[in-house]
Design an enzyme around this catalytic site. Structure first.
Site, mmCIF file in Angstrom:
data_model
loop_
_atom_site.group_PDB
_atom_site.id
_atom_site.type_symbol
_atom_site.label_atom_id
_atom_site.label_comp_id
_atom_site.label_asym_id
_atom_site.label_seq_id
_atom_site.Cartn_x
_atom_site.Cartn_y
_atom_site.Cartn_z
ATOM 1 C CG HIS A 159 33.575 -0.008 -1.385
ATOM 2 N ND1 HIS A 159 33.124 -1.145 -1.804
ATOM 3 C CD2 HIS A 159 32.443 0.453 -1.814
ATOM 4 C CE1 HIS A 159 32.507 -1.666 -1.888
ATOM 5 N NE2 HIS A 159 31.379 -0.654 -1.922
ATOM 6 C CD GLU A 214 37.934 -1.750 2.292
ATOM 7 O OE1 GLU A 214 38.040 -3.549 1.965
ATOM 8 O OE2 GLU A 214 37.049 -1.185 1.764
ATOM 9 C CB CYS A 262 34.265 -5.893 -2.037
ATOM 10 S SG CYS A 262 34.768 -3.976 -3.413
ATOM 11 C CB CYS A 305 37.700 -2.593 -1.932
ATOM 12 S SG CYS A 305 37.119 -1.388 -1.707
ATOM 13 C CB ALA A 323 6.578 4.380 25.023
ATOM 14 C CG ASP A 382 -1.552 6.993 17.758
ATOM 15 O OD1 ASP A 382 -1.851 7.047 17.813
ATOM 16 O OD2 ASP A 382 -0.242 6.438 17.647
ATOM 17 C CG LEU A 433 4.920 5.570 10.414
ATOM 18 C CD1 LEU A 433 4.430 4.650 10.613
ATOM 19 C CD2 LEU A 433 5.133 5.704 12.230
ATOM 20 C CB THR A 440 1.536 -4.975 14.766
ATOM 21 O OG1 THR A 440 0.650 -5.165 14.123
ATOM 22 C CG2 THR A 440 2.720 -5.283 13.904
#
Length: 342
Positions: free
Chosen positions: A51, A53, A78, A87, A157, A204, A208, A290
């Site tokens: 982390h 720290e 944490c 930490c 778009a 299409d 992705l 969607t």
């Protein structure tokens, strides 16, 4: 601006370097200050690794100086054992007298317990320094833990005359500039998942994936109620993990995970699954039906809408959305508006 705010802004700045690499953890930056000068910096680089720290403290060669220093961190340290030790324990061990925190961690295993633990050991703890900016930095993390769902980004778009696709589309159709496309791939590297409906996948045959920017691929999320998408399509290749929401089977086939849901309550069911799998952010890329379903159910946090200079004249009408525009930018000949759901 006070010195505390200057040091906290630096925490935010370096924390951003972890975007796309630390989820499901938050982005965290830490600076250690001695006599009003930064003597060390660190940020959380990758999930499972040290982390912020820890990275900052480890860089201080003379640990004795920590007893007369202040530690700044944008999120509460944490206090529990996860992938790494707490930490808080490291801060206490090195007798750091002052800890300045941007905002409280919403995660149930932390949520104030880190602050209490340090205060009980005599450490002076200040909280909520630039709180709003720090909450915005980790909007994904905060949404996930407070709303128990991913942070939802809508993206599409549209043409100058308000269409997102022509009426008779043959093959792939890309409306925006090369530069806008590259930006979209950068966004993909920053989020956990990317979601489309069956019609978009059919028309299409998208991949992705992130192919134009240095970074990871998102998990592909496909809505295919009756499993009608051809198995040869790109979304089923091994380039990235794919989750297929359907009403027929629960099954795991290589990198493809079929999950059966109740389509009477489709969006809530999908979001519940994503929450259970620690997926903290998604981009919804289409199609119009969607996208509109997320909008109509007010299940969105941010919308990124490209407007092009071209007219289509006849086609699929773009989604209808109301939100607050927080930024407008020009990318080549495209206009990009970013909205938030108020």
């Amino acid at each position: 601006m006070e010195m505390k705010e200057i040091f906290m802004k630096r925490c935010i700045e370096i924390a951003k370097k972890g975007l796309g690499n630390v989820s499901p953890n938050p982005m965290v930056g830490c600076v250690i200050v001695h006599k009003n000068k930064i003597i060390s910096e660190g940020y959380h680089k990758k999930y499972g690794e040290n982390h912020a720290e820890v990275n900052a403290i480890n860089k201080v060669k003379n640990k004795e100086i920590l007893k007369d220093s202040s530690l700044y961190v944008n999120l509460e340290p944490c206090s529990h054992h996860g992938k790494t030790p707490p930490c808080c324990d490291l801060i206490i061990k090195h007798l750091i007298p002052n800890v300045i925190i941007g905002t409280i961690d919403p995660f149930v295993k932390v949520r104030g317990s880190g602050i209490a633990k340090m205060r009980n050991k005599g450490i002076n703890v200040e909280i909520n320094i630039l709180e709003e900016e720090n909450n915005l930095l980790n909007k994904r993390f905060f949404t996930y833990h407070k709303k128990e769902r991913p942070y939802i980004i809508l993206k599409w778009a549209q043409s100058k005359d308000g269409f997102i696709a022509p009426k008779k589309q043959k093959g792939k159709f890309w409306m925006t500039s090369k530069e806008s496309k590259e930006l979209v791939h950068k966004w993909r590297s920053q989020e956990d998942g990317i979601l489309v409906g069956r019609i978009t996948a059919d028309k299409d045959n998208p991949q992705l994936t992130n192919r134009l920017f240095d970074g990871k691929n998102p998990i592909r999320l496909i809505i295919d109620k009756n499993l009608s998408i051809e198995k040869t399509f790109n979304v089923f290749n091994s380039d990235s993990k794919t989750i297929i929401f359907n009403n027929i089977i629960d099954n795991l086939e290589g990198s493809n995970h079929y999950i059966k849901i109740n389509f009477d309550n489709m969006l809530d069911e999908i979001l519940a699954v994503l929450y259970s799998k620690n997926i903290q952010s998604i981009i919804v890329e289409g199609g119009a039906k969607t996208l509109q379903s997320f909008i109509n159910n007010s299940l969105w946090d941010e919308a990124r809408i490209f407007k092009t200079k071209n007219n289509i004249n006849e086609g699929v009408i773009s989604p209808s959305i109301n939100g607050k525009i927080i930024s407008t930018s020009f990318i080549n000949n495209d206009i990009l508006n970013i909205l938030v759901n108020e």
